[in-house]
Scaffold this motif. Structure first.
Motif, PDB file in Angstrom:
ATOM      1  N   LEU A 158       0.490  -1.275   0.146  1.00  0.00           N
ATOM      2  CA  LEU A 158       0.086   0.444   0.277  1.00  0.00           C
ATOM      3  C   LEU A 158       0.742   1.397  -0.014  1.00  0.00           C
ATOM      4  N   SER A 159       1.631   1.149   0.658  1.00  0.00           N
ATOM      5  CA  SER A 159       2.204   2.730   0.932  1.00  0.00           C
ATOM      6  C   SER A 159       3.014   2.959  -0.056  1.00  0.00           C
ATOM      7  N   GLY A 160       4.261   2.420  -0.697  1.00  0.00           N
ATOM      8  CA  GLY A 160       4.696   2.442  -1.914  1.00  0.00           C
ATOM      9  C   GLY A 160       3.420   2.923  -2.986  1.00  0.00           C
ATOM     10  N   VAL A 161       2.358   2.361  -3.809  1.00  0.00           N
ATOM     11  CA  VAL A 161       1.330   3.205  -4.140  1.00  0.00           C
ATOM     12  C   VAL A 161       1.019   4.353  -3.236  1.00  0.00           C
ATOM     13  N   ARG A 162       0.523   4.370  -1.953  1.00  0.00           N
ATOM     14  CA  ARG A 162      -0.250   5.461  -2.099  1.00  0.00           C
ATOM     15  C   ARG A 162       1.051   6.916  -2.170  1.00  0.00           C
ATOM     16  N   GLU A 163       2.159   6.535  -2.186  1.00  0.00           N
ATOM     17  CA  GLU A 163       2.937   7.505  -2.485  1.00  0.00           C
ATOM     18  C   GLU A 163       3.841   7.825  -3.474  1.00  0.00           C
ATOM     19  N   ALA A 164       4.090   7.407  -4.336  1.00  0.00           N
ATOM     20  CA  ALA A 164       3.898   7.864  -6.034  1.00  0.00           C
ATOM     21  C   ALA A 164       2.927   8.191  -6.400  1.00  0.00           C
ATOM     22  N   SER A 165       3.763   8.600  -7.564  1.00  0.00           N
ATOM     23  CA  SER A 165       2.828   9.686  -8.493  1.00  0.00           C
ATOM     24  C   SER A 165       2.258   8.998  -9.333  1.00  0.00           C
ATOM     25  N   ALA A 166       1.419   9.847  -9.825  1.00  0.00           N
ATOM     26  CA  ALA A 166       0.685   9.176 -11.138  1.00  0.00           C
ATOM     27  C   ALA A 166       1.638   8.607 -12.437  1.00  0.00           C
ATOM     28  N   THR A 167       2.341   9.605 -12.385  1.00  0.00           N
ATOM     29  CA  THR A 167       3.654   9.342 -13.938  1.00  0.00           C
ATOM     30  C   THR A 167       4.468   7.732 -13.331  1.00  0.00           C
ATOM     31  N   ASP A 168       5.270   7.967 -12.237  1.00  0.00           N
ATOM     32  CA  ASP A 168       5.849   7.216 -11.534  1.00  0.00           C
ATOM     33  C   ASP A 168       4.882   5.519 -11.682  1.00  0.00           C
ATOM     34  N   LEU A 169       3.715   5.323 -11.456  1.00  0.00           N
ATOM     35  CA  LEU A 169       3.006   4.645 -11.409  1.00  0.00           C
ATOM     36  C   LEU A 169       2.709   4.103 -13.020  1.00  0.00           C
ATOM     37  N   ALA A 170       2.257   4.814 -13.785  1.00  0.00           N
ATOM     38  CA  ALA A 170       1.767   4.757 -15.307  1.00  0.00           C
ATOM     39  C   ALA A 170       3.851   3.851 -15.827  1.00  0.00           C
ATOM     40  N   ALA A 171       3.983   4.300 -15.571  1.00  0.00           N
ATOM     41  CA  ALA A 171       5.804   3.865 -15.863  1.00  0.00           C
ATOM     42  C   ALA A 171       5.806   2.123 -16.035  1.00  0.00           C
ATOM     43  N   HIS A 172       5.332   2.130 -14.247  1.00  0.00           N
ATOM     44  CA  HIS A 172       5.623   1.011 -14.045  1.00  0.00           C
ATOM     45  C   HIS A 172       4.703   0.025 -14.367  1.00  0.00           C
ATOM     46  N   VAL A 173       3.461   0.433 -14.790  1.00  0.00           N
ATOM     47  CA  VAL A 173       2.837  -0.405 -15.227  1.00  0.00           C
ATOM     48  C   VAL A 173       2.815  -0.254 -16.641  1.00  0.00           C
ATOM     49  N   ALA A 174       3.628   0.035 -18.004  1.00  0.00           N
ATOM     50  CA  ALA A 174       4.018   0.722 -18.954  1.00  0.00           C
ATOM     51  C   ALA A 174       4.528  -0.509 -18.593  1.00  0.00           C
ATOM     52  N   GLY A 175       6.099  -0.402 -18.035  1.00  0.00           N
ATOM     53  CA  GLY A 175       7.376  -1.532 -17.816  1.00  0.00           C
ATOM     54  C   GLY A 175       6.488  -3.145 -18.292  1.00  0.00           C
ATOM     55  N   ALA A 176       5.613  -3.368 -17.465  1.00  0.00           N
ATOM     56  CA  ALA A 176       4.353  -4.538 -16.799  1.00  0.00           C
ATOM     57  C   ALA A 176       4.180  -4.588 -18.594  1.00  0.00           C
ATOM     58  N   LEU A 177       3.389  -4.027 -18.907  1.00  0.00           N
ATOM     59  CA  LEU A 177       2.529  -4.541 -20.283  1.00  0.00           C
ATOM     60  C   LEU A 177       4.222  -4.665 -21.430  1.00  0.00           C
ATOM     61  N   GLN A 178       5.025  -3.766 -21.451  1.00  0.00           N
ATOM     62  CA  GLN A 178       5.936  -4.471 -22.645  1.00  0.00           C
ATOM     63  C   GLN A 178       6.539  -5.850 -21.857  1.00  0.00           C
ATOM     64  N   GLN A 179       7.055  -6.273 -20.650  1.00  0.00           N
ATOM     65  CA  GLN A 179       7.476  -7.844 -20.565  1.00  0.00           C
ATOM     66  C   GLN A 179       6.243  -8.749 -21.044  1.00  0.00           C
ATOM     67  N   MET A 180       5.274  -8.082 -21.131  1.00  0.00           N
ATOM     68  CA  MET A 180       3.725  -9.317 -20.550  1.00  0.00           C
ATOM     69  C   MET A 180       4.208  -9.628 -22.827  1.00  0.00           C
ATOM     70  N   ALA A 181       4.142  -8.098 -23.787  1.00  0.00           N
ATOM     71  CA  ALA A 181       3.985  -8.547 -24.797  1.00  0.00           C
ATOM     72  C   ALA A 181       5.163  -8.706 -25.740  1.00  0.00           C
ATOM     73  N   ALA A 182       6.798  -8.444 -24.453  1.00  0.00           N
ATOM     74  CA  ALA A 182       7.667  -9.513 -24.890  1.00  0.00           C
ATOM     75  C   ALA A 182       6.998 -10.940 -25.523  1.00  0.00           C
TER      76      ALA A 182
END
Ligand code: NIG
Ligand code: FE
Length: 429
Positions: A121-145
């Motif tokens: 929880l704390s990691g997500v609550r403290e993160a900016s939307a931009t940082d979270l989006a970068a994490h999600v984008a990274g995961a999507l790339q790995q999935m597509a790979a």
């Protein structure tokens, strides 16, 4: 832009001979609609033609200058995987939980001691939307790979109005940077956050009266999910959340029967798109499931990573006529893998699914779990051009090799081919 894939060793179309759009059940799961020396013609992001290479190539308009032709000799070509259950909005791996489990603690013991979902929880609550989006984008790339072209993505590590909305915004932002398809799901009912520990009903009220209406109004999610389980949300609270979702015209799905059994009847009233995990599904509920279009989505990577010896009862479900899908459950607590091929391997070795059944569960039935089978999950004219290309000459190799990524190319809604360096050819039997 026109792309022509030619000479696939095996083209797995996953089309139904009668054109049915129902989920595949029982013996239907073994029919991959294979075309030898297959070809796919892609135009403007859609599949224009599918068939044997000489047939499809013959349909090309004169003058092939604007056609990019990809030779798929030595490859298996299939619909991109539909990973219909993921939790990509987190910031850090849970390494303390990992070591505690190695030392013998169970998932529930770790959660009761303040680890588990609440530790993210704390990691997500403290993160900016931009940082979270970068994490999600990274995961999507790995999935597509690894051959995934459609991903269901849940919130669920914010567990406050603000952080759940921020998580869904992160999913939305990341999905705009990706050529694949993302289906967003609100999982505000993942666990009760610490500030509501003594008053879980108040948290359920927040979800139903505040979070769901705002998420629906902003169209940030298509589904609402609930972790219906001991230590999370009981069936009565799950029904309240489902009712609020239905009032706001959002679809519903649930994590259920992961750790304990549950009576599925009251949940089925809400016509869930899928019920996920299902390790402890009761035999009494099988006829109800089999007669519905609710998909049972099995998540064996979670069992693997938790070190469990038992796996979801795929054979029992398939043999009872239940529509079964497979997904990664990508998350920091129980399944830190973006790999659908690894899930195929687990399904075959640990759950005794045949490779063909596993591929159907990871493509067409995954699309059914998101109610997207009119666009995704099979290679048929008019559908989205979402395609995975594997270094293999036999579809069984997709589930056979593990710990290596043999996905060598992919097309996401017509964008592609995004290729990687090929493996040297193998001769197998
Ligand atoms: O599907 N069971 C609930 N949710 C996830 C685990 C989430 C976590 O531990 O972070 C699951 O296994
Ligand atoms: Fe999950």
């Amino acid at each position: 832009m026109t792309i022509l894939l030619t000479h696939a060793e095996q083209l797995l179309t996953l089309r139904d001979a009668l054109g049915s759009r129902d989920a595949r059940r029982g013996a239907q799961m073994r029919d991959l609609g294979i075309i030898q020396d297959g070809a796919v013609l892609i135009s403007d992001g859609k599949i224009a033609a599918v068939g044997a290479t000489d047939e499809v190539a013959g349909q090309l308009p004169d003058g092939r200058a604007d056609v990019e032709e990809i030779d798929c000799h030595g490859k298996v070509v299939l619909p991109g995987f539909v990973d219909s259950h993921t939790h990509p909005v987190f910031t850090a791996p849970r390494l303390v939980d990992f070591e505690k489990r190695i030392a013998g603690a169970s998932y529930e013991e770790i959660a009761d001691a303040g680890g588990g979902i609440r530790a993210s929880l704390s990691g997500v609550r403290e993160a900016s939307a931009t940082d979270l989006a970068a994490h999600v984008a990274g995961a999507l790339q790995q999935m597509a790979a690894q051959g995934t072209t459609t991903v269901e993505a849940k919130s669920g590590y914010g567990l406050s109005l603000e952080s759940e909305i921020k998580s869904l915004e992160a999913i939305q932002r990341a999905s705009k940077q990706w050529n694949g398809t993302v289906v967003p799901t609100l999982l505000g009912a993942h666990v009760v956050p610490p500030e509501y520990h003594d008053n879980p009903d108040e948290y359920v009220r927040l979800i139903c009266e505040d979070i769901i209406p705002k998420v629906a109004a902003r169209k940030l999610a298509e589904y609402v999910d609930v972790f219906c389980e001991r230590g999370a949300f009981n069936p009565e609270r799950t029904e309240l959340v489902f009712r609020a979702a239905a009032q706001h015209k959002l679809g519903v799905r649930a994590h259920v029967c992961q750790l304990t059994t549950a009576d599925l009847g009251p949940l089925m009233v809400f016509h869930p798109a899928s019920l996920d995990h299902m390790d402890f599904v009761r035999d009494d509920d099988l006829p109800l499931l089999a007669s519905s279009d609710t998909v049972a989505t099995l998540l064996p990577a979670a069992n693997y990573f938790l070190g469990l010896s038992a796996f979801p009862p795929a054979r029992k479900l398939i043999d009872a006529g239940v529509a079964v899908a497979l997904a990664t459950d990508y998350n920091p607590g129980t399944a830190p893998t973006p790999s659908m091929p690894f899930v195929l391997s687990l399904a075959c070795t640990q759950m005794k699914m045949l490779p063909a059944e596993a591929i159907t569960a990871a493509t067409y039935n995954g699309a059914c779990a998101l109610r997207l089978q009119h666009r995704k999950g099979s290679l048929e004219p008019g559908k989205d051009a979402d395609i995975a290309i594997f270094e293999a000459s036999d579809y069984r190799e997709l589930a056979y090799w593990f710990g290596v990524n043999r996905c060598s190319g992919r097309v996401l809604k017509g964008a592609g081919p995004q290729r990687q360096v090929s493996h040297p050819p193998d001769s197998g039997d």
